[in-house]
Design a protein around this motif. Structure first.
Motif, PDB file in Angstrom:
ATOM      1  N   VAL A   2      -0.267  -7.060  -7.486  1.00 22.14           N
ATOM      2  CA  VAL A   2      -1.455  -7.759  -6.983  1.00 22.14           C
ATOM      3  C   VAL A   2      -1.026  -8.721  -5.894  1.00 22.14           C
ATOM      4  O   VAL A   2      -0.106  -9.537  -6.082  1.00 22.14           O
ATOM      5  N   LEU A   3      -1.701  -8.650  -4.739  1.00 21.91           N
ATOM      6  CA  LEU A   3      -1.345  -9.407  -3.544  1.00 21.91           C
ATOM      7  C   LEU A   3      -2.429 -10.450  -3.253  1.00 21.91           C
ATOM      8  O   LEU A   3      -3.599 -10.101  -3.119  1.00 21.91           O
ATOM      9  N   VAL A   4      -2.010 -11.716  -3.151  1.00 17.34           N
ATOM     10  CA  VAL A   4      -2.945 -12.827  -2.961  1.00 17.34           C
ATOM     11  C   VAL A   4      -2.631 -13.513  -1.636  1.00 17.34           C
ATOM     12  O   VAL A   4      -1.540 -14.073  -1.458  1.00 17.34           O
ATOM     13  N   HIS A   5      -3.574 -13.481  -0.721  1.00 17.31           N
ATOM     14  CA  HIS A   5      -3.359 -13.997   0.633  1.00 17.31           C
ATOM     15  C   HIS A   5      -3.454 -15.517   0.697  1.00 17.31           C
ATOM     16  O   HIS A   5      -3.701 -16.202  -0.296  1.00 17.31           O
ATOM     17  N   GLY A   6      -3.302 -16.052   1.905  1.00 20.02           N
ATOM     18  CA  GLY A   6      -3.278 -17.489   2.117  1.00 20.02           C
ATOM     19  C   GLY A   6      -4.575 -18.065   2.653  1.00 20.02           C
ATOM     20  O   GLY A   6      -5.589 -17.370   2.792  1.00 20.02           O
ATOM     21  N   TRP A   7      -4.516 -19.349   2.970  1.00 19.97           N
ATOM     22  CA  TRP A   7      -5.659 -20.122   3.462  1.00 19.97           C
ATOM     23  C   TRP A   7      -6.251 -19.488   4.717  1.00 19.97           C
ATOM     24  O   TRP A   7      -5.539 -19.146   5.659  1.00 19.97           O
ATOM     25  N   ALA A   8      -7.569 -19.298   4.689  1.00 18.32           N
ATOM     26  CA  ALA A   8      -8.325 -18.803   5.844  1.00 18.32           C
ATOM     27  C   ALA A   8      -7.803 -17.454   6.345  1.00 18.32           C
ATOM     28  O   ALA A   8      -7.830 -17.175   7.545  1.00 18.32           O
ATOM     29  N   GLN A   9      -7.350 -16.609   5.419  1.00 17.64           N
ATOM     30  CA  GLN A   9      -6.948 -15.256   5.770  1.00 17.64           C
ATOM     31  C   GLN A   9      -7.663 -14.270   4.838  1.00 17.64           C
ATOM     32  O   GLN A   9      -8.684 -14.594   4.259  1.00 17.64           O
ATOM     33  N   SER A  10      -7.154 -13.057   4.682  1.00 14.77           N
ATOM     34  CA  SER A  10      -7.818 -12.056   3.847  1.00 14.77           C
ATOM     35  C   SER A  10      -6.805 -11.016   3.393  1.00 14.77           C
ATOM     36  O   SER A  10      -5.617 -11.076   3.751  1.00 14.77           O
ATOM     37  N   SER A  11      -7.290 -10.040   2.653  1.00 10.51           N
ATOM     38  CA  SER A  11      -6.436  -8.961   2.168  1.00 10.51           C
ATOM     39  C   SER A  11      -5.832  -8.137   3.300  1.00 10.51           C
ATOM     40  O   SER A  11      -4.828  -7.446   3.103  1.00 10.51           O
ATOM     41  N   LEU A  12      -6.415  -8.206   4.498  1.00  8.77           N
ATOM     42  CA  LEU A  12      -5.865  -7.472   5.638  1.00  8.77           C
ATOM     43  C   LEU A  12      -4.464  -7.946   5.996  1.00  8.77           C
ATOM     44  O   LEU A  12      -3.708  -7.224   6.645  1.00  8.77           O
ATOM     45  N   ALA A  13      -4.110  -9.157   5.577  1.00  8.44           N
ATOM     46  CA  ALA A  13      -2.763  -9.654   5.842  1.00  8.44           C
ATOM     47  C   ALA A  13      -1.709  -8.731   5.260  1.00  8.44           C
ATOM     48  O   ALA A  13      -0.577  -8.670   5.760  1.00  8.44           O
ATOM     49  N   TRP A  14      -2.057  -8.005   4.201  1.00  6.52           N
ATOM     50  CA  TRP A  14      -1.102  -7.155   3.490  1.00  6.52           C
ATOM     51  C   TRP A  14      -1.125  -5.705   3.978  1.00  6.52           C
ATOM     52  O   TRP A  14      -0.671  -4.802   3.277  1.00  6.52           O
ATOM     53  N   SER A  15      -1.607  -5.461   5.183  1.00  9.34           N
ATOM     54  CA  SER A  15      -1.752  -4.087   5.673  1.00  9.34           C
ATOM     55  C   SER A  15      -0.434  -3.322   5.682  1.00  9.34           C
ATOM     56  O   SER A  15      -0.393  -2.116   5.386  1.00  9.34           O
ATOM     57  N   ALA A  16       0.668  -4.001   6.010  1.00  3.28           N
ATOM     58  CA  ALA A  16       1.968  -3.317   6.059  1.00  3.28           C
ATOM     59  C   ALA A  16       2.461  -2.928   4.677  1.00  3.28           C
ATOM     60  O   ALA A  16       3.300  -2.032   4.546  1.00  3.28           O
ATOM     61  N   GLN A  17       1.985  -3.594   3.652  1.00  3.93           N
ATOM     62  CA  GLN A  17       2.349  -3.226   2.278  1.00  3.93           C
ATOM     63  C   GLN A  17       1.422  -2.111   1.772  1.00  3.93           C
ATOM     64  O   GLN A  17       1.891  -1.148   1.153  1.00  3.93           O
ATOM     65  N   LEU A  18       0.144  -2.230   2.043  1.00  2.00           N
ATOM     66  CA  LEU A  18      -0.821  -1.235   1.584  1.00  2.00           C
ATOM     67  C   LEU A  18      -0.584   0.128   2.223  1.00  2.00           C
ATOM     68  O   LEU A  18      -0.990   1.158   1.667  1.00  2.00           O
ATOM     69  N   ALA A  19       0.070   0.139   3.393  1.00  3.08           N
ATOM     70  CA  ALA A  19       0.336   1.397   4.096  1.00  3.08           C
ATOM     71  C   ALA A  19       1.757   1.906   3.878  1.00  3.08           C
ATOM     72  O   ALA A  19       2.103   2.979   4.391  1.00  3.08           O
ATOM     73  N   ASP A  20       2.578   1.177   3.135  1.00  2.00           N
ATOM     74  CA  ASP A  20       3.966   1.568   2.937  1.00  2.00           C
ATOM     75  C   ASP A  20       4.057   2.737   1.947  1.00  2.00           C
ATOM     76  O   ASP A  20       3.637   2.616   0.798  1.00  2.00           O
ATOM     77  N   GLN A  21       4.635   3.836   2.397  1.00  2.00           N
ATOM     78  CA  GLN A  21       4.640   5.054   1.577  1.00  2.00           C
ATOM     79  C   GLN A  21       5.487   4.913   0.330  1.00  2.00           C
ATOM     80  O   GLN A  21       5.153   5.464  -0.723  1.00  2.00           O
ATOM     81  N   ASP A  22       6.591   4.183   0.422  1.00  2.00           N
ATOM     82  CA  ASP A  22       7.429   4.007  -0.755  1.00  2.00           C
ATOM     83  C   ASP A  22       6.721   3.156  -1.802  1.00  2.00           C
ATOM     84  O   ASP A  22       6.696   3.502  -2.995  1.00  2.00           O
ATOM     85  N   LEU A  23       6.128   2.035  -1.385  1.00  2.00           N
ATOM     86  CA  LEU A  23       5.422   1.180  -2.330  1.00  2.00           C
ATOM     87  C   LEU A  23       4.258   1.912  -2.982  1.00  2.00           C
ATOM     88  O   LEU A  23       4.062   1.858  -4.201  1.00  2.00           O
ATOM     89  N   THR A  24       3.458   2.602  -2.157  1.00  2.00           N
ATOM     90  CA  THR A  24       2.258   3.246  -2.707  1.00  2.00           C
ATOM     91  C   THR A  24       2.589   4.499  -3.517  1.00  2.00           C
ATOM     92  O   THR A  24       1.768   4.934  -4.327  1.00  2.00           O
ATOM     93  N   ARG A  25       3.774   5.057  -3.324  1.00  2.00           N
ATOM     94  CA  ARG A  25       4.170   6.206  -4.145  1.00  2.00           C
ATOM     95  C   ARG A  25       4.531   5.765  -5.561  1.00  2.00           C
ATOM     96  O   ARG A  25       4.291   6.493  -6.536  1.00  2.00           O
TER      97      ARG A  25
END
Length: 276
Positions: free
Chosen positions: A27-50
């Motif tokens: 579970v990824l929790v972003h910072g002040w005045a940001q959003s879940s889009l901050a984690w785009s490089a993790q959500l798109a990582d093939q090794d992590l998502t596999r």
């Protein structure tokens, strides 16, 4: 995939989900005045998502989530919001919980209320764990100091230049111009009242950190100008057995500036935690 859960007070929380539905969850929790889009490089990582199910939340008042009038200074509201996300992500199984910047404070709110229920491990990255005057776990850097209090103003003539400078100062390594603009756009989409409310807190987390009874990894860019490195040193010093990973030449966005290194460290930590 986009979905949602219901947090404290019926607040609808937007989620971005990637990876297999039946895999162990991060579970990824972003910072002040940001959003879940901050984690785009993790959500798109093939090794992590596999190997894992990644769930990134938009905190209340941020991104695609509801914008309630209240709850931003209430640790229980943050705790119950995060509890709803953990219930969804883990399906009753423990998850690895990752907090960036203000997300670290939200994690301590959860720990203060629920302890380590449903948590296999904690990763803090460029995170604060406290807030308020002279709180060592909340010490900010020069870029954030320069942005305040203008970044909290409802006057665009004050807020826009302050937030522009802050977003530009988040990275120490070169990042794509569109990314910096995206960070700025996300910050501006958070209502000024919400941006200000998140700062109206005085939180000491020394007891919470000292009582953490699951493994923790503390990551911080050594050139972070938003959250001072000493904030992470403080948290790591309080958490028994905490591992640290200081990333030279990296700013407040280690998961973007050095995404491959960050993702590898996260995958290794999660693999160790879910092997138990």
């Amino acid at each position: 995939m986009l979905t949602e859960v219901v947090g404290a007070g019926g607040v609808r929380l937007s989620l971005r989900v990637a990876g297999a539905a039946n895999a162990s969850a991060i579970v990824l929790v972003h910072g002040w005045a940001q959003s879940s889009l901050a984690w785009s490089a993790q959500l798109a990582d093939q090794d992590l998502t596999r190997h894992y199910r990644l769930v990134a939340v938009d905190l209340r008042g941020h991104g695609g989530s509801d914008v309630p009038a209240l709850g931003y200074d209430d640790p229980r509201a943050w705790a119950e919001d995060l509890a709803a996300v953990l219930d969804f992500a883990g399906n009753g199984a423990p998850v690895v919980l990752v907090g960036w910047s203000y997300g670290g404070l939200v994690i301590t709110d959860y720990l203060r209320v629920h302890g380590t229920t449903n948590i296999a491990g904690v990763v803090l990255t460029g995170a604060i764990t406290e807030i308020g005057r002279n709180r060592p776990g909340g010490r900010i850097g020069p870029a954030m100091r320069a942005a305040l209090p203008a970044a909290l103003s409802d006057d665009p003539g004050e807020a826009v230049p302050a937030l522009t400078a802050l977003c530009s100062g988040m990275s120490a390594r070169p990042v794509d111009g569109p990314l910096t603009q995206s960070l700025l756009g996300t910050s501006l989409s958070v209502p000024p009242a919400v941006r200000a409310a998140l700062f109206r807190r005085d939180v000491d987390s020394s007891v919470v950190l000292s009582g953490l009874d699951v493994p923790a990894l503390v990551i911080h860019g050594t050139d972070d100008q938003v959250v001072d490195l000493s904030a992470s040193e403080y948290a790591a010093g309080k958490i028994a057995g905490a591992r640290t990973r200081w990333m030279p030449g990296t700013g407040h966005l280690p998961f973007v500036e050095a995404a491959a290194e960050f993702n590898s460290a996260l995958s290794q930590f999660a693999g160790e935690r879910f092997a138990h």
